[in-house]
Design a protein around this motif. Structure first.
Motif, mmCIF file in Angstrom:
data_model
loop_
_atom_site.group_PDB
_atom_site.id
_atom_site.type_symbol
_atom_site.label_atom_id
_atom_site.label_comp_id
_atom_site.label_asym_id
_atom_site.label_seq_id
_atom_site.Cartn_x
_atom_site.Cartn_y
_atom_site.Cartn_z
ATOM 1 N N GLY A 1 -45.524 61.713 -85.827
ATOM 2 C CA GLY A 1 -45.732 61.504 -84.383
ATOM 3 C C GLY A 1 -46.952 62.270 -83.901
ATOM 4 N N VAL A 2 -48.150 61.776 -84.293
ATOM 5 C CA VAL A 2 -49.390 62.517 -84.005
ATOM 6 C C VAL A 2 -49.867 62.182 -82.595
ATOM 7 C CG1 VAL A 2 -51.473 63.346 -85.125
ATOM 8 C CG2 VAL A 2 -49.927 61.852 -86.368
ATOM 9 N N GLY A 3 -49.008 62.373 -81.604
ATOM 10 C CA GLY A 3 -49.374 62.095 -80.213
ATOM 11 C C GLY A 3 -50.199 63.221 -79.621
ATOM 12 N N ALA A 4 -50.447 63.118 -78.324
ATOM 13 C CA ALA A 4 -51.270 64.104 -77.636
ATOM 14 C C ALA A 4 -50.638 65.498 -77.732
ATOM 15 C CB ALA A 4 -51.428 63.708 -76.166
ATOM 16 N N PHE A 5 -49.324 65.558 -77.584
ATOM 17 C CA PHE A 5 -48.702 66.884 -77.522
ATOM 18 C C PHE A 5 -48.847 67.637 -78.836
ATOM 19 C CE2 PHE A 5 -45.171 69.894 -77.740
ATOM 20 C CZ PHE A 5 -45.582 70.717 -76.707
ATOM 21 N N THR B 1 -42.817 65.237 -83.444
ATOM 22 C CA THR B 1 -42.820 64.982 -81.984
ATOM 23 C C THR B 1 -42.828 63.465 -81.844
ATOM 24 O OG1 THR B 1 -45.228 65.211 -81.984
ATOM 25 C CG2 THR B 1 -43.978 67.061 -81.082
ATOM 26 N N ILE B 2 -41.652 62.884 -81.781
ATOM 27 C CA ILE B 2 -41.523 61.427 -81.810
ATOM 28 C C ILE B 2 -40.866 60.916 -80.537
ATOM 29 C CG2 ILE B 2 -41.523 61.225 -84.325
ATOM 30 C CD1 ILE B 2 -38.464 61.232 -84.247
ATOM 31 N N THR B 3 -40.733 61.746 -79.523
ATOM 32 C CA THR B 3 -40.031 61.455 -78.267
ATOM 33 C C THR B 3 -38.535 61.266 -78.560
ATOM 34 O OG1 THR B 3 -40.175 59.040 -78.123
ATOM 35 C CG2 THR B 3 -42.094 60.280 -77.347
ATOM 36 N N LYS C 1 -36.416 58.971 -78.068
ATOM 37 C CA LYS C 1 -35.906 57.705 -78.631
ATOM 38 C C LYS C 1 -36.160 57.586 -80.132
ATOM 39 C CE LYS C 1 -39.872 54.845 -77.209
ATOM 40 N NZ LYS C 1 -40.720 56.005 -76.836
ATOM 41 N N GLY C 2 -37.142 58.315 -80.639
ATOM 42 C CA GLY C 2 -37.446 58.265 -82.067
ATOM 43 C C GLY C 2 -36.320 58.783 -82.952
ATOM 44 N N ASP D 1 -39.675 68.329 -80.333
ATOM 45 C CA ASP D 1 -39.501 67.529 -79.128
ATOM 46 C C ASP D 1 -38.676 68.295 -78.114
ATOM 47 O OD1 ASP D 1 -40.619 64.742 -78.980
ATOM 48 O OD2 ASP D 1 -39.813 64.681 -81.012
ATOM 49 N N ASN D 2 -38.931 67.976 -76.854
ATOM 50 C CA ASN D 2 -38.205 68.536 -75.727
ATOM 51 C C ASN D 2 -36.823 67.930 -75.669
ATOM 52 O OD1 ASN D 2 -39.215 70.327 -73.917
ATOM 53 N ND2 ASN D 2 -40.621 68.842 -72.998
ATOM 54 N N SER E 1 -46.026 73.215 -72.796
ATOM 55 C CA SER E 1 -47.436 73.209 -72.418
ATOM 56 C C SER E 1 -47.710 71.821 -71.849
ATOM 57 C CB SER E 1 -48.346 73.454 -73.631
ATOM 58 O OG SER E 1 -49.672 73.654 -73.179
ATOM 59 N N THR F 1 -49.335 68.615 -71.186
ATOM 60 C CA THR F 1 -50.372 67.885 -71.904
ATOM 61 C C THR F 1 -50.491 66.481 -71.323
ATOM 62 O OG1 THR F 1 -49.764 69.135 -73.887
ATOM 63 C CG2 THR F 1 -51.040 67.136 -74.231
HETATM 64 P P1 NAD Z 1 -47.614 60.533 -76.744
HETATM 65 O O1 NAD Z 1 -47.270 59.258 -76.089
HETATM 66 O O2 NAD Z 1 -49.030 60.976 -76.815
HETATM 67 O O3 NAD Z 1 -47.059 60.528 -78.232
HETATM 68 C C1 NAD Z 1 -45.788 60.098 -78.562
HETATM 69 C C2 NAD Z 1 -45.665 60.087 -80.086
HETATM 70 O O4 NAD Z 1 -44.356 59.675 -80.429
HETATM 71 C C3 NAD Z 1 -46.622 59.112 -80.739
HETATM 72 O O5 NAD Z 1 -47.118 59.702 -81.917
HETATM 73 C C4 NAD Z 1 -45.731 57.933 -81.057
HETATM 74 O O6 NAD Z 1 -46.201 57.221 -82.171
HETATM 75 C C5 NAD Z 1 -44.425 58.616 -81.356
HETATM 76 N N1 NAD Z 1 -43.244 57.754 -81.146
HETATM 77 C C6 NAD Z 1 -42.868 57.115 -80.011
HETATM 78 N N2 NAD Z 1 -41.741 56.413 -80.224
HETATM 79 C C7 NAD Z 1 -41.396 56.615 -81.520
HETATM 80 C C8 NAD Z 1 -40.332 56.153 -82.349
HETATM 81 N N3 NAD Z 1 -39.386 55.333 -81.894
HETATM 82 N N4 NAD Z 1 -40.286 56.592 -83.641
HETATM 83 C C9 NAD Z 1 -41.231 57.408 -84.117
HETATM 84 N N5 NAD Z 1 -42.269 57.875 -83.387
HETATM 85 C C10 NAD Z 1 -42.347 57.474 -82.108
HETATM 86 O O7 NAD Z 1 -46.700 61.630 -76.023
HETATM 87 P P2 NAD Z 1 -46.819 63.211 -76.132
HETATM 88 O O8 NAD Z 1 -47.451 63.721 -74.894
HETATM 89 O O9 NAD Z 1 -47.432 63.561 -77.431
HETATM 90 O O10 NAD Z 1 -45.299 63.644 -76.094
HETATM 91 C C11 NAD Z 1 -44.488 63.535 -77.246
HETATM 92 C C12 NAD Z 1 -43.312 64.454 -77.119
HETATM 93 O O11 NAD Z 1 -43.769 65.791 -77.062
HETATM 94 C C13 NAD Z 1 -42.489 64.287 -75.840
HETATM 95 O O12 NAD Z 1 -41.525 63.293 -75.963
HETATM 96 C C14 NAD Z 1 -41.857 65.652 -75.699
HETATM 97 O O13 NAD Z 1 -40.676 65.718 -76.470
HETATM 98 C C15 NAD Z 1 -42.892 66.579 -76.314
HETATM 99 N N6 NAD Z 1 -43.584 67.335 -75.241
HETATM 100 C C16 NAD Z 1 -44.600 66.779 -74.520
HETATM 101 C C17 NAD Z 1 -45.197 67.522 -73.494
HETATM 102 C C18 NAD Z 1 -46.322 66.958 -72.653
HETATM 103 O O14 NAD Z 1 -46.683 67.614 -71.656
HETATM 104 N N7 NAD Z 1 -46.901 65.824 -72.992
HETATM 105 C C19 NAD Z 1 -44.756 68.828 -73.220
HETATM 106 C C20 NAD Z 1 -43.718 69.349 -73.978
HETATM 107 C C21 NAD Z 1 -43.150 68.591 -74.980
#
Ligand code: NAD
Length: 485
Positions: A33-37, A124-126, A128-129, A182-183, A223, A225
């Motif tokens: 889950g290489v998302g922004a966070f 970090t897959i949210t 639902k992951g 994940d949160n 944090s 993001t």
């Molecule tokens: P994002 O949309 O940039 O990234 C979400 C990531 O989750 C992506 O890599 C996506 O491919 C993956 N994903 C989504 N659904 C999936 C599934 N069903 N199976 C596998 N992977 C899946 O969001 P983000 O900002 O990176 O946030 C991700 C998580 O980080 C949040 O759900 C939360 O738990 C945690 N977080 C985020 C923040 C913030 O401020 N953005 C702060 C604290 C914690």
């Protein structure tokens, strides 16, 4: 020109960059889950550590989408982190050495998971992951059903974690630690149960091996993001003089608390600012009550005052003064905080974060899902305060603010973003403005207010706070705040 190892030396001096030789680092972590966070948080801590501990570089795996891989692979995994504050700053992060998209390259992902040099898998897959139902696995989830039908060719996160562990067990290798970032309350506990329940359906011996050998530490992350937008891309290109296809941004504050329970070594995270603690639940509670509850307070009282963002609300001295007092005089003393927790410094940092004008955190968004948030953020503190015979009048003001907000939306015919919208809006539409009448209608919502609804001290204080807000015009909210300060 594109950001890459080759163009790194040409960046302006003000842009921070890896202080270590990237070529000498080895992959020790697979992150799913290489998302922004992840890129703004964990990967930054690891970037700070690689100079001393080069074995913990990251392989970033996206399960379904190839977007991040396609953006970062031509950049050798490099990307820019922009810190949002009074003085913005840029830093190029080098800890992600490899990017894979599982959909396109499943064998490469499984090979990494089976690589003995990989000792930690993070996620970090949210929410639902995880495919959860309650505290464990949703065995009827289509992704789980599909992966159970072909466990050696999985597509979901649980499927990959177990497939990787199965390869290790077969090859006689030590397992990896699985760390959810994940949160999610009790993230490690939930992930462990989901993995075990899934593994049991494949092979009881494998499930036993995981149960006895694999660690699933809990963690708490914090944090803000915000998602990447074009203005960030343009700003970064201007500052760096080269193109970065996917920079990330976050507030300067960052927190990561990790339970020290790893089964195959761990990076020395405490050297780069991570708190190692056995009491993740305590840190989660501190965040809910000292960060999230004040957020909700600003959201409802600030929305009634026609303000737009958290930083706007903090510029109203009556509101910021009230929130600070609420935190220091009411929430901190009523809350059982982790041992060694510096409450004063934590509150200071939160107030500073709220004031950051570079983060446009919308009050309207924080106001969503009040029926789910108010009980854990505010009512639990009120219950603890009552049990300790402490005053609760100020703690009831944001709860009354939420109810006034509900009434305002309902009477304007605007639906709430809330799973309990129907019941809340019904109570809101029939509100007359008479505190005893209106509060009785809301307290009948057992899912939110039980067991406090039977406590006359709470009912009285909530009625008083609700009455003090009057019709909840900007002036009336201000005078209620003045009276409470
Ligand atoms: P994002 O949309 O940039 O990234 C979400 C990531 O989750 C992506 O890599 C996506 O491919 C993956 N994903 C989504 N659904 C999936 C599934 N069903 N199976 C596998 N992977 C899946 O969001 P983000 O900002 O990176 O946030 C991700 C998580 O980080 C949040 O759900 C939360 O738990 C945690 N977080 C985020 C923040 C913030 O401020 N953005 C702060 C604290 C914690």
């Amino acid at each position: 020109l594109r950001l890459s190892d080759a163009t790194l030396p040409s960046l302006p001096g003000a842009v921070a960059r890896p202080a270590y030789d990237r070529g000498k680092t080895g992959i020790g972590i697979v992150h799913i889950g290489v998302g922004a966070f992840h890129r703004a948080h964990q990967a930054v801590y690891i970037d700070s550590l690689l100079g001393d501990e080069p074995d913990w570089a990251i392989c970033g795996v996206s399960l379904h989408s190839s977007e991040v891989r396609d953006a970062l692979r031509p950049q050798d995994g490099l990307y820019t982190l922009a810190l949002l504050g009074e003085q913005p700053s840029q830093r190029v992060i080098g800890s992600i050495r490899e990017l894979l998209c599982a959909r396109d390259e499943p064998a490469a992902v499984l090979a990494r998971l089976a690589d003995p040099a990989v000792r930690l898998v993070t996620l970090t897959i949210t929410e639902k992951g995880y495919c959860l139902a309650g505290d464990g696995l949703d065995a009827a989830h289509p992704d789980i059903v599909r992966d159970l039908a072909s466990p050696d060719a999985p597509r979901g996160a649980i499927g990959y974690i177990v497939a990787g562990l199965r390869l290790r067990e077969r090859h006689g290798l030590a397992p990896y630690t699985v760390l959810s970032c994940d949160n999610l309350a009790d993230n490690g506990g939930k992930l462990r149960r989901a993995v075990l329940q899934y593994a049991e359906r494949i092979d009881a011996d494998l499930a036993h091996w995981i149960d006895t050998k694999v660690a699933f530490p809990r963690s708490m992350v914090d944090s803000i993001t915000p998602a990447t937008d074009d203005s960030l891309r343009e700003r970064v290109e201007r500052e760096l003089g080269v193109h970065d296809a996917w920079p990330v941004q976050r507030e300067p504050y960052t927190q990561w608390v990790v339970e020290d329970r790893f089964c195959n070594g761990r990076p020395a995270l405490e050297r780069v600012g991570v708190t190692m603690s056995d009491d993740i639940a305590g840190y989660d509670k501190a965040k809910l009550r000292l960060l999230n509850a004040p957020h909700s307070t600003l959201a409802y009282l600030g929305s009634l005052m026609q303000l737009e963002t958290v930083a706007d609300a903090m510029r109203e001295p009556l509101l910021s003064g009230f929130v600070e007092r609420l935190m220091r005089e009411h929430i901190v003393p009523a809350t059982d905080l982790p041992s060694g927790f510096g409450a004063g410094g934590y509150v200071d940092a939160i107030l500073e974060r709220f004031r950051n004008p570079a983060i446009r955190h919308l009050l309207s968004q924080i106001a969503w899902d009040g029926s789910q948030k108010i009980p854990v953020r505010l009512l639990a503190t009120i219950a603890d305060a009552l049990a300790a015979d402490r005053p609760i009048d100020r703690l009831c003001l944001p709860v009354a603010g939420w109810l006034r907000f509900v009434v305002r939306q309902a009477q304007a015919g605007v639906p709430l973003v809330d799973p309990m919208d129907a019941a809340l809006s019904r109570a809101g539409r029939t509100a007359t403005g008479d505190a005893a009448h209106d509060i009785a209608a809301f307290l009948a919502l057992e899912m939110v207010f039980a067991p406090l609804s039977g406590d006359t001290r709470f009912v009285d204080a909530l009625r008083t706070a609700y009455a003090a807000l009057g019709e909840a015009s900007r002036e009336q909210v201000a005078s209620a705040l003045l009276a409470a300060t």
